[in-house]
Scaffold this motif. Structure first.
Motif, PDB file in Angstrom:
ATOM      1  N   VAL A  73       0.839  -1.204   0.000  1.00 51.68           N
ATOM      2  CA  VAL A  73       0.000   0.000   0.000  1.00 51.68           C
ATOM      3  C   VAL A  73       0.871   1.250   0.000  1.00 51.68           C
ATOM      4  N   ALA A  74       1.885   1.280   0.856  1.00 49.63           N
ATOM      5  CA  ALA A  74       2.762   2.450   0.923  1.00 49.63           C
ATOM      6  C   ALA A  74       3.484   2.666  -0.401  1.00 49.63           C
ATOM      7  N   SER A  75       3.907   1.595  -1.034  1.00 47.35           N
ATOM      8  CA  SER A  75       4.606   1.710  -2.326  1.00 47.35           C
ATOM      9  C   SER A  75       3.695   2.306  -3.388  1.00 47.35           C
ATOM     10  N   ASP A  76       2.451   1.866  -3.430  1.00 50.64           N
ATOM     11  CA  ASP A  76       1.495   2.409  -4.401  1.00 50.64           C
ATOM     12  C   ASP A  76       1.265   3.905  -4.186  1.00 50.64           C
ATOM     13  N   LEU A  77       1.100   4.308  -2.937  1.00 55.56           N
ATOM     14  CA  LEU A  77       0.823   5.716  -2.648  1.00 55.56           C
ATOM     15  C   LEU A  77       2.012   6.609  -3.002  1.00 55.56           C
ATOM     16  N   VAL A  78       3.207   6.148  -2.722  1.00 53.04           N
ATOM     17  CA  VAL A  78       4.409   6.926  -3.054  1.00 53.04           C
ATOM     18  C   VAL A  78       4.531   7.098  -4.562  1.00 53.04           C
ATOM     19  N   ARG A  79       4.301   6.027  -5.309  1.00 48.99           N
ATOM     20  CA  ARG A  79       4.430   6.115  -6.767  1.00 48.99           C
ATOM     21  C   ARG A  79       3.369   7.023  -7.368  1.00 48.99           C
ATOM     22  N   ALA A  80       2.174   6.976  -6.815  1.00 49.89           N
ATOM     23  CA  ALA A  80       1.113   7.853  -7.320  1.00 49.89           C
ATOM     24  C   ALA A  80       1.499   9.313  -7.152  1.00 49.89           C
ATOM     25  N   GLY A  81       2.018   9.669  -5.975  1.00 50.79           N
ATOM     26  CA  GLY A  81       2.401  11.052  -5.741  1.00 50.79           C
ATOM     27  C   GLY A  81       3.539  11.522  -6.629  1.00 50.79           C
ATOM     28  N   LEU A  82       4.525  10.676  -6.838  1.00 55.48           N
ATOM     29  CA  LEU A  82       5.662  11.049  -7.669  1.00 55.48           C
ATOM     30  C   LEU A  82       5.268  11.252  -9.132  1.00 55.48           C
ATOM     31  N   LEU A  83       4.471  10.343  -9.669  1.00 56.83           N
ATOM     32  CA  LEU A  83       4.070  10.447 -11.074  1.00 56.83           C
ATOM     33  C   LEU A  83       3.206  11.684 -11.326  1.00 56.83           C
ATOM     34  N   ALA A  84       2.438  12.076 -10.319  1.00 57.36           N
ATOM     35  CA  ALA A  84       1.574  13.250 -10.489  1.00 57.36           C
ATOM     36  C   ALA A  84       2.376  14.526 -10.713  1.00 57.36           C
ATOM     37  N   THR A  85       3.653  14.534 -10.336  1.00 55.26           N
ATOM     38  CA  THR A  85       4.461  15.745 -10.541  1.00 55.26           C
ATOM     39  C   THR A  85       4.787  15.980 -12.017  1.00 55.26           C
ATOM     40  N   ILE A  86       4.700  14.957 -12.846  1.00 55.36           N
ATOM     41  CA  ILE A  86       5.059  15.122 -14.262  1.00 55.36           C
ATOM     42  C   ILE A  86       4.066  16.016 -14.995  1.00 55.36           C
ATOM     43  N   PRO A  87       2.755  15.726 -14.940  1.00 58.13           N
ATOM     44  CA  PRO A  87       1.834  16.645 -15.619  1.00 58.13           C
ATOM     45  C   PRO A  87       1.821  18.046 -15.000  1.00 58.13           C
ATOM     46  N   VAL A  88       2.077  18.146 -13.683  1.00 58.72           N
ATOM     47  CA  VAL A  88       2.141  19.466 -13.050  1.00 58.72           C
ATOM     48  C   VAL A  88       3.302  20.266 -13.638  1.00 58.72           C
ATOM     49  N   ALA A  89       4.456  19.646 -13.777  1.00 57.44           N
ATOM     50  CA  ALA A  89       5.615  20.327 -14.349  1.00 57.44           C
ATOM     51  C   ALA A  89       5.385  20.666 -15.814  1.00 57.44           C
ATOM     52  N   ALA A  90       4.733  19.765 -16.541  1.00 58.54           N
ATOM     53  CA  ALA A  90       4.454  20.029 -17.957  1.00 58.54           C
ATOM     54  C   ALA A  90       3.514  21.225 -18.097  1.00 58.54           C
ATOM     55  N   LEU A  91       2.506  21.299 -17.221  1.00 55.93           N
ATOM     56  CA  LEU A  91       1.571  22.412 -17.264  1.00 55.93           C
ATOM     57  C   LEU A  91       2.274  23.744 -16.983  1.00 55.93           C
ATOM     58  N   ALA A  92       3.271  23.693 -16.103  1.00 53.49           N
ATOM     59  CA  ALA A  92       4.017  24.902 -15.762  1.00 53.49           C
ATOM     60  C   ALA A  92       5.111  25.215 -16.777  1.00 53.49           C
ATOM     61  N   GLY A  93       5.318  24.307 -17.724  1.00 52.71           N
ATOM     62  CA  GLY A  93       6.329  24.527 -18.749  1.00 52.71           C
ATOM     63  C   GLY A  93       7.752  24.330 -18.281  1.00 52.71           C
TER      64      GLY A  93
END
Length: 442
Positions: A73-93
């Motif tokens: 469970v902890a591994s899944d939650l950590v990976r979800a949070g990390l991957l979410a940073t990619i579209p955030v960074a893309a949106l910010a350019g």
């Protein structure tokens, strides 16, 4: 099929579907949006597996001490949070290759714990007497997601952009965590006896793999496969996009075709094990399909792309049968108290080579081109079955009972092993062979 195993299937099917979509999106993001070179793409791939070399062995000792569901469970939650940073960074350019490398590196650490924990947790959910059937069912359902995943991923890259597609995978990891929390099976945790140090516990897992003839041979076969897929991972998408001129949608479709045979192979694995013998099918699956994988690098723009489709489809069939039967062998014969450490040792030996292979593949692709690099990789896969063949051919009888056999099987072990108990490579990797995109369960 028990209620708990159904929840496990739901979570893994969802996360693997997301992983297949992201497995197409991230390489295309690097190649099309960020203009990655073969070396840079190899670096992104390598960073996702270097954690196996850094913490793979101690992770096994920790998994044998802790409750495995909590680790998953902890591994899944950590990976979800990390991957979410990619579209955030893309949106910010501000998205860069460097961020992809960092995210890949950190998610790799979480993945180490998930992979080792998952392989050790499954027997607690389904029981050792049903492992072959359980592994087959898991791979059948996961492969069905792989059929649609790459095609949907390629289409979504065109429709909403590669960075946004990664957000879907983050959501699927959340779904996987929730499904794991719904499982009610209680697992028995047996901390190592006495006050043994971490290194002593790690050494015990290493020694088991080194002494056990069958486990050692399968480790060598799997390592050769993984190294070959690592070589190919640096150039596969470059070969598809730049050499063959495929669009993102066609890339997804080509990759999805191979998953059809993976699903079929997973479904018929118990039958094949009964027909040819559960030991023999481990090496036979690679001996028959491996050489045909060489057709993939021979593909050309136009109708000769079919060579790529054929090579990938046949290769997927062999790899899935090999993966299910070889992992089931290990889950059945390794003592429960050692299972986490043996799984971690196997992952360390196999995945520890992946960063080196990915970097070497990137360098080789730059020097001689993607096609020759893929020919080297598929050539290695074509002969990878030999170590498993020589070890398994020395064993008499069946090594893995079929689904109807509830008996305990104890294959011959080397002296000193005293504990008895009951095709075109792409991005991503599995223990068996680095099957494309997704978190391996092997």
């Amino acid at each position: 099929m028990t209620r708990d195993f159904r929840w496990l299937l739901v979570g893994q099917t969802t996360s693997q579907f997301g992983a297949q979509i992201s497995g197409v999106a991230i390489p295309l993001l690097a190649v099309l949006t960020l203009g990655a070179t073969p070396f840079e793409l190899g670096l992104v791939t390598a960073s996702g597996t270097v954690a196996f070399a850094l913490i793979g062995l101690p992770a096994g000792a920790w998994v044998d001490r802790w409750r495995r569901r909590r680790i998953l469970v902890a591994s899944d939650l950590v990976r979800a949070g990390l991957l979410a940073t990619i579209p955030v960074a893309a949106l910010a350019g501000v998205l860069t290759i460097s961020q992809l490398v960092v995210v890949s590196l950190l998610t790799g650490f979480a993945r180490v714990f998930f992979d080792v924990g998952y392989q050790s947790y499954l027997p607690s959910v389904i029981g050792k007497d049903r492992l072959l059937t359980g592994n087959s069912a898991m791979e059948t359902i996961r492969a069905s997601g792989q059929i649609a995943g790459p095609g949907v991923g390629g289409w979504l890259v065109t429709a909403i952009g590669a960075a946004n597609v990664v957000l879907i995978q983050a959501g699927t990891y959340l779904a996987s965590a929730l499904s794991l929390l719904a499982i009610r099976s209680r697992e028995e945790v047996r901390p190592p006896a006495g006050e043994s140090r971490l290194w002593e516990q790690i050494r015990e897992g290493l020694a088991y793999v080194a002494r056990h003839r069958l486990i050692r041979a399968v480790a060598i076969t799997s390592a050769v496969n993984n190294f070959a897929f690592a070589l190919a991972s640096a150039v596969s998408f470059i070969f598809l996009v730049r050499t063959l001129g495929l669009t993102p949608t066609l890339v997804g479709i080509v990759l999805a075709v191979g998953s059809v045979t993976a699903m079929l192979g997973a479904a018929v694995t118990p039958r094949l094990a009964r027909r040819f013998g559960p030991g023999r099918i481990i090496w036979l699956s690679l001996a028959i399909t491996g050489p045909l994988g060489v057709l993939g690098p021979l593909a050309q723009p136009g109708w000769l792309v079919l060579l790529l489709v054929l090579g990938a489809a046949v290769g997927e069939l062999g790899q899935i049968v090999y993966a299910i039967t070889s992992v089931t062998l290990r889950q059945r014969i390794v003592p429960e108290r050692l299972l986490g450490r043996v799984n971690a040792t196997m992952r360390f030996l196999l995945m520890g080579l992946f960063p080196l292979g990915a970097l070497l593949g990137g360098a080789l692709g730059t020097l001689v081109g993607p096609r020759l690099t893929l020919l080297v990789a598929t050539g290695l896969i074509a002969v990878s079955w030999l170590p498993a063949y020589f070890a398994i051919s020395r064993e008499a009888g069946n090594l893995i009972p079929d689904a109807a056999d509830r008996s305990t099987v104890q294959p011959n072990q080397e002296r000193g092993d005293h504990d008895r108990s009951r095709g075109l490579p792409g991005v991503g990797d599995d223990e068996a062979a680095g099957r494309r995109g997704g978190d391996p369960q092997r």
